[in-house]
Structure formats: structure tokens, C-alpha cells
Design a protein around this motif. Structure first.
Motif, short mmCIF file in Angstrom:
data_model
loop_
_atom_site.label_atom_id
_atom_site.label_comp_id
_atom_site.label_asym_id
_atom_site.label_seq_id
_atom_site.Cartn_x
_atom_site.Cartn_y
_atom_site.Cartn_z
N GLY A 179 14.10 -15.29 -4.08
CA GLY A 179 15.10 -14.75 -3.17
C GLY A 179 14.78 -13.37 -2.63
N ARG A 180 14.13 -12.53 -3.44
CA ARG A 180 13.81 -11.17 -2.98
C ARG A 180 12.76 -11.17 -1.88
NH1 ARG A 180 13.09 -7.47 -0.65
NH2 ARG A 180 13.20 -5.24 -1.17
N SER A 181 12.08 -12.28 -1.69
CA SER A 181 11.04 -12.37 -0.66
C SER A 181 11.60 -12.56 0.74
CB SER A 181 10.08 -13.52 -0.98
OG SER A 181 9.44 -13.32 -2.22
N LYS A 182 12.92 -12.60 0.88
CA LYS A 182 13.53 -12.89 2.18
C LYS A 182 13.55 -11.69 3.11
CE LYS A 182 16.65 -16.57 0.59
NZ LYS A 182 18.05 -17.06 0.58
N TRP A 183 13.41 -10.47 2.58
CA TRP A 183 13.43 -9.30 3.44
C TRP A 183 12.37 -8.30 2.98
CZ3 TRP A 183 16.74 -9.75 -0.64
CH2 TRP A 183 17.01 -8.62 -1.41
N SER A 184 12.08 -7.35 3.85
CA SER A 184 11.00 -6.39 3.61
C SER A 184 11.13 -5.73 2.23
CB SER A 184 11.02 -5.32 4.70
OG SER A 184 9.98 -4.40 4.51
N PRO A 185 10.02 -5.63 1.50
CA PRO A 185 8.62 -5.92 1.85
C PRO A 185 8.18 -7.36 1.60
CG PRO A 185 8.67 -4.88 -0.30
CD PRO A 185 10.10 -4.94 0.18
N PHE A 186 9.13 -8.29 1.52
CA PHE A 186 8.84 -9.72 1.43
C PHE A 186 8.03 -10.07 0.19
CE2 PHE A 186 9.14 -8.48 5.93
CZ PHE A 186 10.24 -9.23 6.31
#
Length: 470
Positions: A40-47
Motif C-alpha cells: 500500500g505504501r507504494s501508491k504515492w511518492s517515493p513509490f
């Protein structure tokens, strides 16, 4: 890899599909996939699924990726659904971000070093960050709807129905306005070409939970728009990487009504259905609605049988601490075992801040394990040299019961380190010509049945394993 995290893995993640819609490895065994979504943390910067290290050098990122994956070493998994963002790959039209792709390379390598087959998933939710979503680049959004990206709306999923900008954006995509569908094909061509020879990449998932745009009849849209789109992208991916499998799923609303949903099967070879399954309460941190997961899982097992197509439940999970989560997830895992379906739990990432308030990670921000792993991590049947398996995990007794018919060969049963807790398992085995060995470092029980020749009918094997779990 450190010596502690090193594992013996297959030479390749490659699997084939048999005429009954089951995964087979190079030894001809039936393979089940079990893993997690990263994440889930990969959805926004820094991906990335973990905090960016102080130094963003390749070596520092490689070490951070290895340390992150090592958190799951004791869970006994063999698969990961690795999310990636088109927004990160192509932030400006025609300009691909090689720095992000190198980071994705490091994650793929770290997962494969851990023995996890990698499913690369183009992940989107309500199209883009402008709508409190993720996935599509900002330049795909109509100019009038463009806004700074956000991830602070707990009701984000209503955008598929209630946000005209989301619906308009998807409709433009399906209509290929400004060549947006062509741009997605170009992105996938680049990604598939990059990973077509990577031994750890099992396959590619076309698009996560696609929206239906301005269509009024979702069933008709699936049949007339989404399915031809899946066929088009699958042909492209299989032409580039014929040894890789192609996964597809439906709109997110199907995940709440999976027992009733209609799932058209695209035409083509090497295709895997990857539906999602959630309880409307538990996913949002609310109490369980009481809707049992077993009928939906039975419906998915029937799809596999009727269409001779493998099924991997690509997403299912519960918010941390939601009331009733343990019974729902236990029921889901028991049914998954009973039908021998593959699955990847949502999700595994270190979230120092939450995406739209969602809190489903199996670890907290510091990497500490959460209670959900007490139910999800269990002994399971990974590779079957035989047929007609029966699998039942009885946690109250710390006992696994597996039986099957075997004509010879080695069956692999995962005994996760997390379940053994440093204790050696004890076994009861009934069957002719059966030997076994337990390799703790590989978290695997290998059960070999002597080959008695082609004229001998399959012989029953009945195995019980006590893990000594308190």
C-alpha cells in the motif's frame, strides 16, 4: 543476501497451466501460490513499500529492500503481488523515469532472492492522485480535473460512482481519447520487455480494479469493453514474454459481491483470474458485516473448474483491530485451503502514514508483526505430486492433516518458521513407499512416494503433522 535470509529457490518462477486450470512446475507437480501484496505504501511518492533510506544510492536501496523483505522470511510464502505505479514510471508523457525502474528492479530482485515468485501488478485506484487515488499519471487526467495528488479521503472508493472526474477520466481512457490506451500499451511494452527474461517474474497483472467510466450497465461493460481490452493487452504481453503468465481482475465492486459477480473469461492462453475478496465492514476498520467468505470462495473455485483457468485471489484482508476480523479471515483461509486456491493477502508495507486512512498492513510502521499473521500464516500444501488433495489446519491442536493420491514423486508442505517457534514437528504418515525429511531452513516438509510404475494405480497417502504450537 545475508546468510540468515538465504534460501534455496527454484531455478525459475516459471509455471504452466494444465487442462484443468491448475499451475504446474517443471516437475509436473500442482503448485499453489501463497503470498502478500507489496504494498500500500507504494501508491504515492517515493513509490516504495518502506521508508526511503537516508542515502538513495543503489547499494543503500538494495540493502533496504533486502531488509524489508527479510521481515517476512518466517512466514513461509512463495509469491508476492508487487504493485507498481504508471505515474512513477512515466511522470511526463514520453519520459520514462529510469531511476524508479531501477528501484523496482531492486524490489523484484529482493523478492526473488527470498524465494518469492513475483507478479508485477499495475496498480490503480480511482484513476489518479487528483481524486485521492493512484496509478495513472497526472497527464492522463482531463485538464479541468487536474489537482495536486491527495491520499486523505477515507471515502475514496465512492469516486468510481460519485466523482464525475473519475468517471470522465476512465471513459476517455476506454475511448482511447488522446491515445491514452495506446500509451498504456507502450508502458506495458516497456515493462514486459524489461522483465521478460527475469527468472523471478511469474507474470504481469494488466490493471488493478479498473473503473467502468460512464457506462451504466457494468455487466455489459465487462463483456463489451473490459474483456476485449484484457485480450488486447494479454496478446501484447504474451508476444513479448511468452513464458510469463497474464493476470486479470474486475472492478473493485466485485470484491464485495464476489459470490454473485459475473466474471467473463478473456480469450487467450496463459491467463490467470485474480479476483479480490473483502468484507465491506472489515476493510474499512468497521465490524464484520456477517457475510461469510465461503460462498464467494466456492464461486471462485467453480470458475476455475468451469473455465479450466487458474484462480489467484489477488487481494483479501482486514483492517487492523476491526471487530470480527479473526473469524472472517479464519473462515477465508480454511476455504482457500479446502479448495486449494492461490492467494496474496493485502498488504505488506511499512506505512509511516496511511493511504486514505487504510490500515491493513501485516506489520506496523516500525516493521513489527501484527495479529493478522497469527491467522494468515499457517502450514500449507505448496507442491503436490499427485491428485485429490485434502488439507485441513486445526490450530487449536497445532495439527495439519493432509491426504492425497500419489503415483510417485515429492510433495512439498510448508511448515512456516513462525508456526514452529523453534520446535521440531512430529509426524504420523500412512502410505506405501513413503519417506520424508524436514528442512527447517527451507521451512519445508518433503514427502516422497516411491514410483511403483505406470501399471500401479495411485496410492493413498495420509499425513498428520503436529507443530507443537501453544
Amino acid at each position: 543476501m545475508t546468510q540468515e535470509s538465504a534460501v534455496q529457490r527454484d531455478a525459475s518462477a516459471r509455471l504452466t497451466i494444465d487442462p484443468e486450470g491448475r499451475f504446474r512446475d517443471d516437475a509436473g507437480r500442482v503448485v499453489t501460490l501463497r503470498g502478500v501484496n507489496v504494498g500500500g505504501r507504494s501508491k504515492w511518492s517515493p513509490f516504495l513499500p518502506f521508508p526511503l533510506p537516508a542515502s538513495d544510492s543503489v547499494e543503500a536501496l538494495r540493502e533496504a529492500a533486502a531488509a524489508f523483505v527479510a521481515l517476512g522470511r518466517a512466514w513461509g510464502l512463495n509469491c508476492v503481488r508487487l504493485t507498481f505505479s504508471w505515474e512513477a514510471i512515466e511522470p511526463e508523457r514520453g519520459r520514462y523515469d529510469e531511476r524508479y525502474l531501477q528501484r523496482l528492479d531492486l524490489l523484484v530482485d529482493a523478492c526473488w532472492d527470498a524465494g518469492w515468485r513475483v507478479l508485477l501488478d499495475f496498480h490503480q485506484d480511482v484513476f489518479a492522485g487528483a481524486f485521492s487515488g493512484d496509478g495513472f499519471p497526472a497527464w492522463c487526467v482531463p485538464e479541468a480535473d487536474r489537482a495536486p495528488p491527495r491520499h486523505d479521503d477515507p471515502q475514496w472508493f465512492l469516486g468510481y460512482v460519485a466523482n464525475p472526474g473519475v468517471r470522465r477520466s476512465f471513459q476517455r481512457f476506454w475511448d482511447n481519447e488522446e491515445g491514452l490506451r495506446d500509451a498504456l500499451l507502450a508502458m506495458w511494452q516497456r515493462v514486459a520487455s524489461r522483465y521478460r527474461h527475469h527468472p523471478g517474474v511469474l507474470g504481469f497483472e494488466i490493471i488493478n480494479e479498473p473503473g467502468w467510466g460512464e457506462a451504466e450497465d457494468i455487466v455489459a461493460w465487462k463483456q463489451e469493453v473490459l474483456t476485449p481490452f484484457h485480450e488486447e493487452v494479454a496478446r501484447l504481453l504474451r508476444a513479448i514474454a511468452p513464458d510469463k503468465l497474464v493476470f486479470w481482475d474486475g472492478p473493485g465492486i466485485d470484491a464485495l459481491y464476489a459470490r454473485h459477480a459475473i466474471f467473463p473469461r478473456p480469450q487467450g492462453e496463459g491467463l490467470v483470474f485474480a479476483p479480490h475478496l473483502y468484507d465491506a465492514g472489515l476493510i474499512n476498520g468497521q465490524p464484520w458485516t456477517g457475510e461469510r467468505p465461503e460462498p464467494a470462495i466456492e464461486h471462485l473455485a467453480a470458475f476455475r473448474r468451469d473455465h479450466a483457468t487458474p484462480v489467484l485471489i489477488g487481494e483479501f484482508g482486514v483492517a487492523d483491530g476491526a471487530q470480527g476480523w479473526e473469524e472472517w479471515l479464519t473462515r477465508a483461509m480454511d476455504a482457500i485451503d479446502a479448495h486449494q486456491l492461490s492467494c496474496t493477502l493485502w498488504e505488506f508495507s511499512r506505512n509511516e502514514e496511511l493511504w486514505n486512512g487504510e490500515d491493513l498492513s501485516v506489520v506496523d510502521a516500525a516493521g513489527n508483526e501484527r495479529a493478522v499473521l497469527d491467522v494468515f500464516v499457517r502450514p500449507w500444501l505448496r507442491a503436490l505430486a499427485g491428485s485429490e488433495p485434502h488439507v485441513a489446519w486445526i490450530p487449536q491442536e497445532g495439527r495439519l492433516h493432509v491426504r492425497w493420491l500419489s503415483a510417485g514423486g515429492t510433495t512439498e508442505i510448508v511448515l512456516p518458521e513462525r508456526c514452529l517457534r523453534g520446535q521440531a514437528p512430529s509426524l504420523s504418515v500412512v502410505g506405501e513407499g513413503v519417506t520424508w525429511r524436514h528442512e527447517a531452513a527451507r521451512q519445508t516438509l518433503f514427502v516422497t512416494v516411491a514410483d511403483a510404475g505406470d501399471a500401479t494405480p495411485p496410492r493413498p497417502v495420509d499425513l498428520q503433522v503436529w507443530l507443537g504450537r501453544p
